[in-house]
Design a protein around this motif. Structure first.
Motif, short mmCIF file in Angstrom:
data_model
loop_
_atom_site.label_atom_id
_atom_site.label_comp_id
_atom_site.label_asym_id
_atom_site.label_seq_id
_atom_site.Cartn_x
_atom_site.Cartn_y
_atom_site.Cartn_z
N ASN A 214 0.84 -1.19 0.00
CA ASN A 214 0.00 0.00 0.00
C ASN A 214 0.88 1.25 0.00
O ASN A 214 1.91 1.30 0.68
CB ASN A 214 -0.91 0.02 1.23
CG ASN A 214 -1.84 -1.19 1.27
OD1 ASN A 214 -2.37 -1.60 0.24
ND2 ASN A 214 -2.01 -1.78 2.45
N ALA A 215 0.47 2.25 -0.77
CA ALA A 215 1.25 3.49 -0.86
C ALA A 215 1.24 4.22 0.48
O ALA A 215 0.20 4.33 1.14
CB ALA A 215 0.68 4.39 -1.96
N ILE A 216 2.41 4.70 0.89
CA ILE A 216 2.54 5.46 2.13
C ILE A 216 2.14 6.91 1.85
O ILE A 216 2.70 7.55 0.97
CB ILE A 216 3.97 5.38 2.68
CG1 ILE A 216 4.34 3.92 2.98
CG2 ILE A 216 4.12 6.24 3.93
CD1 ILE A 216 5.78 3.75 3.44
N GLU A 217 1.18 7.40 2.59
CA GLU A 217 0.68 8.76 2.38
C GLU A 217 1.67 9.77 2.95
O GLU A 217 1.99 9.74 4.15
CB GLU A 217 -0.68 8.93 3.05
CG GLU A 217 -1.34 10.28 2.80
CD GLU A 217 -1.74 10.47 1.34
OE1 GLU A 217 -1.89 11.62 0.93
OE2 GLU A 217 -1.88 9.45 0.63
N ARG A 218 2.17 10.63 2.09
CA ARG A 218 3.08 11.69 2.53
C ARG A 218 2.30 12.97 2.82
O ARG A 218 1.21 13.18 2.27
CB ARG A 218 4.14 11.98 1.46
CG ARG A 218 4.99 10.77 1.10
CD ARG A 218 5.76 10.25 2.30
NE ARG A 218 6.58 9.10 1.95
CZ ARG A 218 7.28 8.39 2.81
NH1 ARG A 218 7.24 8.71 4.10
NH2 ARG A 218 8.00 7.37 2.43
N SER A 219 2.86 13.80 3.66
CA SER A 219 2.18 15.05 4.01
C SER A 219 2.12 15.97 2.80
O SER A 219 2.92 15.87 1.87
CB SER A 219 2.91 15.74 5.16
OG SER A 219 4.20 16.16 4.75
N ARG A 220 1.16 16.89 2.84
CA ARG A 220 1.02 17.83 1.73
C ARG A 220 2.26 18.71 1.61
O ARG A 220 2.64 19.11 0.51
CB ARG A 220 -0.23 18.68 1.93
CG ARG A 220 -1.53 17.91 1.84
CD ARG A 220 -2.72 18.85 1.84
NE ARG A 220 -3.97 18.14 1.78
CZ ARG A 220 -4.65 17.71 2.83
NH1 ARG A 220 -4.19 17.95 4.04
NH2 ARG A 220 -5.78 17.06 2.70
N ARG A 221 2.86 19.04 2.73
CA ARG A 221 4.06 19.89 2.67
C ARG A 221 5.19 19.18 1.93
O ARG A 221 5.89 19.79 1.12
CB ARG A 221 4.49 20.26 4.08
CG ARG A 221 5.65 21.25 4.11
CD ARG A 221 6.04 21.62 5.51
NE ARG A 221 7.01 22.69 5.52
CZ ARG A 221 7.59 23.17 6.61
NH1 ARG A 221 7.27 22.66 7.79
NH2 ARG A 221 8.47 24.15 6.54
#
Length: 385
Positions: free
Chosen positions: A149-156
């Motif tokens: 599963n893709a690791i969600e990175r922060s918007r920043r």
């Protein structure tokens, strides 16, 4: 040491070309080649040659710096042998390669090969650095967990890393261009000085552009806006941030229109996507309804929606009934709210409003309806109430 080895590699490549194209010269020097091969194949002759090189190195070091320190002659020999082999190889190339080899081994030929090596080295190093940075950023943004599963990175992070990749590419391009111009014989000192003067002139003549860039840098550093945020700019533009540069941002509103807004035009920013949000409900009921009963019904509805996994994953806290908020002309307003995850407040508000309508109809709680009272005078004419 590495530079010397690189030069040797280029010389060997050129020597191979010269050997393939200079048949008459190679035939004339066949005897010298045979003697050289015999010397290298003979163990005693080769050992004698290495011994002479060591003695020569020791004599040079002793003359320049006094007696050699024990254990240092090996490293010094590694540094001196490539230079000696290079001179020997140049001599062989000059004998076998004819006039072209002689031209390349002296004066402008050597400068040409040195410049070519420098240009190729700069291009290679720049390309390797660019691939390293670009690949590292791409892998970091696309990294997955052990389940795939893709690791969600922060918007920043998703905002700053692509900008960093762009900056690295621009810096490498400018540096390589300057190195190539320098190796081609162009004096880059006036170019650098002229670039400074042009930069000052551009700074005075394009103050708006400079303001855009400076303001954008501070907005990015302070994480005021990131890609994917839902924001309102100066109470005029509202929508989702689709992309950002160091000069402007692009905003997609609810109707699908794309707005490009320079950072210098950004005054106040209302960001509705940071950490959490509130879904606020101002429930209006008729004046004849019991406010405490209305609050009880709302609390029960809040408990029911929290039991459902679909909505419980979007809501952070139970429903807060804040009580009677205000009196309107024909209704009393009871305020309640949910604390939700960022960007989920609108979905929660729509679902909860739907349930309020259904439950109030079932409980017989009346919503206010617009009404007007007309007073008729004795003469049959209407008078304002």
């Amino acid at each position: 040491m590495m530079i010397a080895l690189l030069r040797l590699f280029c010389l060997i490549a050129f020597a191979a070309t010269a050997f393939a194209t200079a048949q008459p010269a190679r035939a004339q020097n066949a005897a010298e080649v045979e003697r050289l091969v015999a010397t290298l194949e003979d163990d005693s002759a080769r050992a004698k040659l290495v011994g002479q090189l060591k003695l020569l190195l020791k004599a040079q070091n002793t003359k320049a710096n006094g007696p050699l320190v024990q254990g240092t002659d090996g490293s010094a020999l590694l540094n001196v042998i490539p230079d000696k082999l290079e001179r020997s190889l140049w001599s062989l190339v000059g004998q076998w390669g004819g006039g072209a080899a002689k031209w390349l081994s002296q004066g402008i030929g050597q400068r040409l090969i040195g410049g070519l090596i420098s240009i190729l080295s700069a291009l290679g190093i720049a390309y390797a650095l660019w691939r390293l940075v670009a690949t590292s950023i791409r892998r970091y943004l696309e990294r997955t967990d052990k389940d795939g599963n893709a690791i969600e990175r922060s918007r920043r992070v998703r905002t700053l890393l692509p900008l960093l990749r762009l900056v690295v590419r621009m810096v490498l391009t400018v540096m390589v261009a300057l190195i190539i111009l320098s190796e081609l014989g162009v004096n880059i000192a006036p170019l650098l000085a002229g670039a400074g003067v042009v930069g000052i002139a551009v700074g005075f003549g394009a103050q708006k552009l400079v303001q855009d860039i400076i303001t954008g840098i501070f907005i990015l550093i302070e994480d005021t806006i990131s890609i994917g945020d839902v924001v309102r700019i100066d109470s005029v533009h509202a929508g989702t941030v689709e992309s950002m540069s160091i000069r402007a941002l692009k905003l997609r509103d609810s109707s699908g229109a794309l707005h490009s807004i320079p950072f210098s035009s950004v005054g106040s920013v209302t960001n509705m996507s940071k950490e959490f949000a509130f879904a606020v409900f101002d429930v209006g009921v008729c004046y004849g309804e019991d406010v405490d009963r209305v609050s009880t019904v709302l609390n029960r509805l809040g408990d029911e929606i929290l039991v459902e996994p679909e909505w419980a994953s979007k809501i952070l806290n139970p429903l807060e009934v804040l009580g009677l908020e205000r009196f309107d002309i024909n209704a009393v307003i009871v305020r309640a709210r949910f604390r939700t995850k960022a960007l989920q407040q609108w979905a929660v508000a729509r679902e909860f409003n739907r349930r309020i309508k259904q439950r109030f109809d079932a409980e017989g709680i009346r919503f206010p309806t617009p009404s007007a009272t007309l007073l008729m005078g004795a003469d049959g004419k209407m008078k304002p109430s």
